[in-house]
Design a protein around this motif. Structure first.
Motif, PDB file in Angstrom:
ATOM      1  N   ASP A  52       0.818  -1.214   0.000  1.00  0.00           N
ATOM      2  CA  ASP A  52       0.000   0.000   0.000  1.00  0.00           C
ATOM      3  C   ASP A  52       0.852   1.264   0.000  1.00  0.00           C
ATOM      4  O   ASP A  52       0.341   2.370   0.192  1.00  0.00           O
ATOM      5  CB  ASP A  52      -0.947   0.015   1.193  1.00  0.00           C
ATOM      6  N   LYS A  53       2.174   1.121  -0.230  1.00  0.00           N
ATOM      7  CA  LYS A  53       3.071   2.278  -0.285  1.00  0.00           C
ATOM      8  C   LYS A  53       3.350   2.615  -1.744  1.00  0.00           C
ATOM      9  O   LYS A  53       3.749   1.746  -2.518  1.00  0.00           O
ATOM     10  CB  LYS A  53       4.392   1.981   0.433  1.00  0.00           C
ATOM     11  N   ASN A  54       3.151   3.865  -2.097  1.00  0.00           N
ATOM     12  CA  ASN A  54       3.376   4.300  -3.468  1.00  0.00           C
ATOM     13  C   ASN A  54       4.500   5.328  -3.496  1.00  0.00           C
ATOM     14  O   ASN A  54       4.463   6.323  -2.771  1.00  0.00           O
ATOM     15  CB  ASN A  54       2.098   4.899  -4.058  1.00  0.00           C
ATOM     16  N   TYR A  55       5.511   5.062  -4.336  1.00  0.00           N
ATOM     17  CA  TYR A  55       6.657   5.969  -4.453  1.00  0.00           C
ATOM     18  C   TYR A  55       6.849   6.328  -5.917  1.00  0.00           C
ATOM     19  O   TYR A  55       6.974   5.445  -6.777  1.00  0.00           O
ATOM     20  CB  TYR A  55       7.917   5.310  -3.904  1.00  0.00           C
ATOM     21  N   LEU A  95       5.780  10.234  -1.859  1.00  0.00           N
ATOM     22  CA  LEU A  95       5.680   8.971  -1.135  1.00  0.00           C
ATOM     23  C   LEU A  95       4.427   8.993  -0.271  1.00  0.00           C
ATOM     24  O   LEU A  95       4.168   9.976   0.441  1.00  0.00           O
ATOM     25  CB  LEU A  95       6.925   8.762  -0.272  1.00  0.00           C
ATOM     26  N   THR A  96       3.640   7.904  -0.319  1.00  0.00           N
ATOM     27  CA  THR A  96       2.396   7.846   0.461  1.00  0.00           C
ATOM     28  C   THR A  96       2.423   6.678   1.439  1.00  0.00           C
ATOM     29  O   THR A  96       3.122   5.682   1.226  1.00  0.00           O
ATOM     30  CB  THR A  96       1.181   7.682  -0.465  1.00  0.00           C
ATOM     31  N   ASN A  97       1.653   6.802   2.529  1.00  0.00           N
ATOM     32  CA  ASN A  97       1.453   5.753   3.535  1.00  0.00           C
ATOM     33  C   ASN A  97       2.747   5.290   4.189  1.00  0.00           C
ATOM     34  O   ASN A  97       2.939   4.116   4.426  1.00  0.00           O
ATOM     35  CB  ASN A  97       0.740   4.536   2.913  1.00  0.00           C
ATOM     36  N   VAL A  98       3.630   6.230   4.480  1.00  0.00           N
ATOM     37  CA  VAL A  98       4.891   5.866   5.117  1.00  0.00           C
ATOM     38  C   VAL A  98       5.096   6.608   6.426  1.00  0.00           C
ATOM     39  O   VAL A  98       5.700   6.085   7.348  1.00  0.00           O
ATOM     40  CB  VAL A  98       6.081   6.121   4.154  1.00  0.00           C
ATOM     41  N   GLY A  99       4.621   7.807   6.543  1.00  0.00           N
ATOM     42  CA  GLY A  99       4.779   8.541   7.793  1.00  0.00           C
ATOM     43  C   GLY A  99       5.734   9.701   7.691  1.00  0.00           C
ATOM     44  O   GLY A  99       5.915  10.444   8.655  1.00  0.00           O
ATOM     45  N   PHE A 100       6.374   9.893   6.541  1.00  0.00           N
ATOM     46  CA  PHE A 100       7.192  11.079   6.340  1.00  0.00           C
ATOM     47  C   PHE A 100       7.084  11.496   4.878  1.00  0.00           C
ATOM     48  O   PHE A 100       6.740  10.709   4.005  1.00  0.00           O
ATOM     49  CB  PHE A 100       8.652  10.844   6.744  1.00  0.00           C
ATOM     50  N   GLY A 140       8.168  -4.513   5.804  1.00  0.00           N
ATOM     51  CA  GLY A 140       7.138  -4.069   6.735  1.00  0.00           C
ATOM     52  C   GLY A 140       7.682  -3.151   7.810  1.00  0.00           C
ATOM     53  O   GLY A 140       6.914  -2.491   8.519  1.00  0.00           O
ATOM     54  N   ARG A 141       8.979  -3.099   7.966  1.00  0.00           N
ATOM     55  CA  ARG A 141       9.577  -2.191   8.941  1.00  0.00           C
ATOM     56  C   ARG A 141       9.355  -0.737   8.528  1.00  0.00           C
ATOM     57  O   ARG A 141       9.206  -0.422   7.342  1.00  0.00           O
ATOM     58  CB  ARG A 141      11.082  -2.444   9.026  1.00  0.00           C
ATOM     59  N   GLN A 142       9.388   0.142   9.491  1.00  0.00           N
ATOM     60  CA  GLN A 142       9.286   1.575   9.229  1.00  0.00           C
ATOM     61  C   GLN A 142      10.629   2.082   8.709  1.00  0.00           C
ATOM     62  O   GLN A 142      11.675   1.815   9.299  1.00  0.00           O
ATOM     63  CB  GLN A 142       8.907   2.329  10.500  1.00  0.00           C
ATOM     64  N   LEU A 143      10.613   2.814   7.591  1.00  0.00           N
ATOM     65  CA  LEU A 143      11.833   3.389   7.039  1.00  0.00           C
ATOM     66  C   LEU A 143      12.030   4.782   7.618  1.00  0.00           C
ATOM     67  O   LEU A 143      11.155   5.647   7.516  1.00  0.00           O
ATOM     68  CB  LEU A 143      11.747   3.446   5.514  1.00  0.00           C
ATOM     69  N   VAL A 144      13.191   5.002   8.238  1.00  0.00           N
ATOM     70  CA  VAL A 144      13.521   6.280   8.862  1.00  0.00           C
ATOM     71  C   VAL A 144      14.794   6.801   8.206  1.00  0.00           C
ATOM     72  O   VAL A 144      15.828   6.124   8.209  1.00  0.00           O
ATOM     73  CB  VAL A 144      13.730   6.135  10.380  1.00  0.00           C
TER      74      VAL A 144
END
Length: 666
Positions: free
Chosen positions: A310-313, A351-356, A438-442
């Motif tokens: 569900d992440k679009n880049y 970038l969508t649905n990632v948090g940044f 599935g991990r959060q990318l920071v």
């Protein structure tokens, strides 16, 4: 494997249809009617360059020892360059040189930087092997003429030339993983001064292979069209090159639809479009002193639209590079090269649905360089260069480099080098495959990467039993001042890309030897040790997913008349460190603390005819594959899902069959 057996049957039958039309057989018959003695020599597939920089030139003869469908598969028989998959879903490949990732290798095409940023993860698939005339691999730092990048080395690809012998060459290839390819190259001499060529590549993967039965494709399905048109105009005092190219590519990976009865399907879908053009123009001012002025430049636009679950880049990168150079030989011993360069990168990202938020990135870097080379016959070559560049992001920085080669006789030569390299990080574009996890990318506020590189090497050409044993030993040390570190260890729910805090270095030692055991048979053996460490969360540890050592043994035999050729390569890949394991939802641990050594065998048989050749072979014939390339595949929407822990092949033995046809003058 039915394709392999079919191919063997075809090859065994081809001599019947070839008959006396085979040029080599005809030439043999002619020898009965002449009194002259004809001596033939087999051209070396790989040769070491004689300059100050430690460089290898890989010729087409070496590329023909394997299928070499693209640049990434051209290093199968090379002991210095490793090529690995970065993840098990997108098919992204990564070169490793001196034990470090391919981001520190400067990718070039015909002496111009290329495939930067967003194109980097898939750049090894963007140069078909049949288009390649030669590959020059420089280990360690190269000349300052080529820029401030290339911390661990440089790979420069020379394409087929428009002014080569006229003709049309076709190549068709298929393997047991349902991959098929078609390649064509054709050139025409418009007149004595003008020539042009057309290069065409088409690739399609249409299988749904899931050998480990985890519900995910072992390799993505890829559709690619790649076309280039290149021109060359030459006169007594001027040489002009120009060309344009376009790439259209689709990649589909993820879960196999029929493997899921309920719930959402985890798909990996990616579209890449690339457009590029280049020109080079050299004005020869004084042939006797090699005095010339050259202008070169290229422009490219790389568009990528990727969906990871569900992440679009999406990214649209525009790059422009230009350089003007002046070079002259004051005397046969003294050479001076000076020049100006300009590089511009602009990345528009979303970038969508990632948090940044994905930030747009823009950098313009003008630079100036000077390089002096002193040559004392063939015994001593010393090259010292320095360049100054000003980045719109990081300000002014200085790049010094020095190379020395000393060859007191024909038996032995020594090389030393020292210098510095820099690199601007486009963290998200270069590592977008990490979004499949599935991990959060920071991603932190990253600075410019910098590193010092030092090397010492020696080469020996030892007469032994009437032949020459070629022996080479080399050591490289790379020490980073700043580095973008990909950290899996600090937090099991995150992948962090942050600036280095502590030490990071690489020690690499390699020894290799080649010897013609008897006429037509060449053996090469190599062994390399990697000591690569980086600071993760204030602790100095082994670099992740990096083999501690590598062994290589190749054998190549060509029959006296050159009709048959047999090639085999055995690789031994040492084990290495995995990130700190964590517990999955089923109670199992994600992985062991280390991955184990494994071996791979590839082999190929080629039958040569006057106007075509047929080749059949196999890769990974030992059948080894990493059992679990996707972590927690049963829960692709969870934080413990991770397809980026790849250290070995994802498929077992693969058979292939191909044919090369040279139609001749158009």
């Amino acid at each position: 494997m039915k394709y392999v057996f079919t191919g063997i049957a075809i090859m065994l039958g081809l001599p019947v249809f070839g008959g006396t039309n085979d040029s080599l057989q005809a030439d043999t018959m002619k020898l009965h009617h002449i009194s002259d003695v004809t001596i033939t020599a087999r051209r070396a597939g790989t040769s070491r360059m004689s300059g100050a920089v430690n460089s290898l030139k890989i010729n087409r003869e070496e590329l023909f020892k394997a299928a070499c469908c693209n640049l990434g598969e051209s290093f199968t028989t090379n002991p210095s360059v490793d090529v690995n998959y970065s993840d098990a879903t997108t098919g992204a490949k990564q070169i490793k040189l001196l034990g470090l990732s391919g981001t520190y290798v400067q990718m070039m095409t015909e002496n111009m930087p290329n495939f930067r940023g967003a194109a980097l993860p898939y750049s090894l698939d963007y140069i078909p092997g049949t288009w390649i005339n030669s590959i020059q691999v420089s280990k360690g730092l190269s000349s300052v003429r080529n820029g401030y990048e290339g911390i661990t080395g440089q790979i420069d690809v020379e394409y087929l030339k428009p002014d080569a012998d006229e003709g049309l060459t076709l190549n068709m290839y298929g393997n047991t993983l349902s991959r098929q390819e078609f390649n064509a190259d054709a050139n025409i001499h418009v007149n004595k001064k003008v020539s042009t060529e057309l290069l065409v590549h088409q690739q399609k993967n249409f299988g749904h292979h899931d050998d480990n039965h985890d519900g995910f494709l072992d390799n993505p399905n890829v559709k690619q069209w790649n076309i280039q048109n290149r021109w060359k105009v030459k006169s007594d005092n001027n040489i002009f090159h120009a060309g344009i190219g376009i790439i259209k590519e689709e990649r589909e990976g993820g879960q196999i639809n029929h493997s899921m009865d309920l719930g959402r399907i985890y798909n990996i879908d990616m579209t890449n479009n690339r457009y590029e053009g280049y020109l080079k123009n050299a004005f020869i001012l004084d042939k006797s002193h090699g005095t010339n002025i050259a202008l070169m430049g290229n422009v490219s636009m790389h568009q990528s639209d990727a969906l990871y679950g569900d992440k679009n880049y999406t990214v649209n990168q525009k790059n422009a590079f230009a350089q003007i150079m002046f070079e002259t030989n004051f005397t046969p011993s003294h050479n001076l090269s000076v020049g100006l360069s300009l590089n511009h990168d602009y990345l528009s990202q979303r970038l969508t649905n990632v948090g940044f938020n994905a930030q747009n990135e823009k950098e313009t870097t003008p630079g100036v360089y000077a390089q002096y080379t002193y040559s004392l016959s063939t015994k001593l070559v010393a090259m010292a260069g320095i360049r100054a560049d000003h980045s719109s992001m990081f300000g002014t920085f200085i790049t010094p480099r020095f190379h020395l080669r000393f060859a007191p006789n024909d038996v032995v030569s020594f090389r030393l080098s020292a210098g510095k390299g820099y690199r601007t990080v486009h963290a998200l574009a270069e590592n977008n495959y990490l979004l499949a996890s599935g991990r959060q990318l920071v991603i932190g506020d990253l600075g410019q990467e910098s590193a010092w590189n030092y090397s010492a090497s020696s080469s020996f050409n030892i007469p032994l039993l009437g032949k020459n044993l070629k022996l080479n030993a080399e050591y490289y040390y790379t020490r980073f001042g700043n580095q973008a570190v990909i950290d899996y260890d600090s937090n099991p729910t995150q992948i962090r890309i942050e600036n280095l805090s502590g030490k990071s270095y690489s020690n690499t030692f390699q020894i290799d030897a080649s010897y013609p055991l008897f006429t037509g048979l060449e053996l090469t053996a190599a062994y390399r040790i990697n000591d690569v460490k980086t600071t993760y969360n204030n602790t100095l540890m082994e670099k992740l997913l990096t083999s501690k050592y590598k062994g290589l043994l190749t054998a190549s035999y060509k029959t006296p008349l050159g009709i048959w050729q047999f090639d085999a390569t055995l690789q031994l890949n040492g084990g290495g460190r995995m990130p700190k394991p964590y517990q999955l939802s089923n109670g199992n641990m994600s992985w062991e603390e280390r991955f184990h050594p494994y071996e791979q065998l590839s082999a190929q048989v080629t039958r040569w005819f006057r106007h075509f050749s047929v080749y059949i072979g196999g890769e990974n014939l030992t059948g080894f594959r990493q059992k679990q390339t996707i972590i927690d595949a049963e829960n692709p929407w969870s934080k413990t899902f991770d397809p980026t822990m790849v250290w070995g092949p994802s498929h077992g033995a693969v058979g292939y069959l191909g044919i090369r046809v040279n139609i001749g003058r158009l």
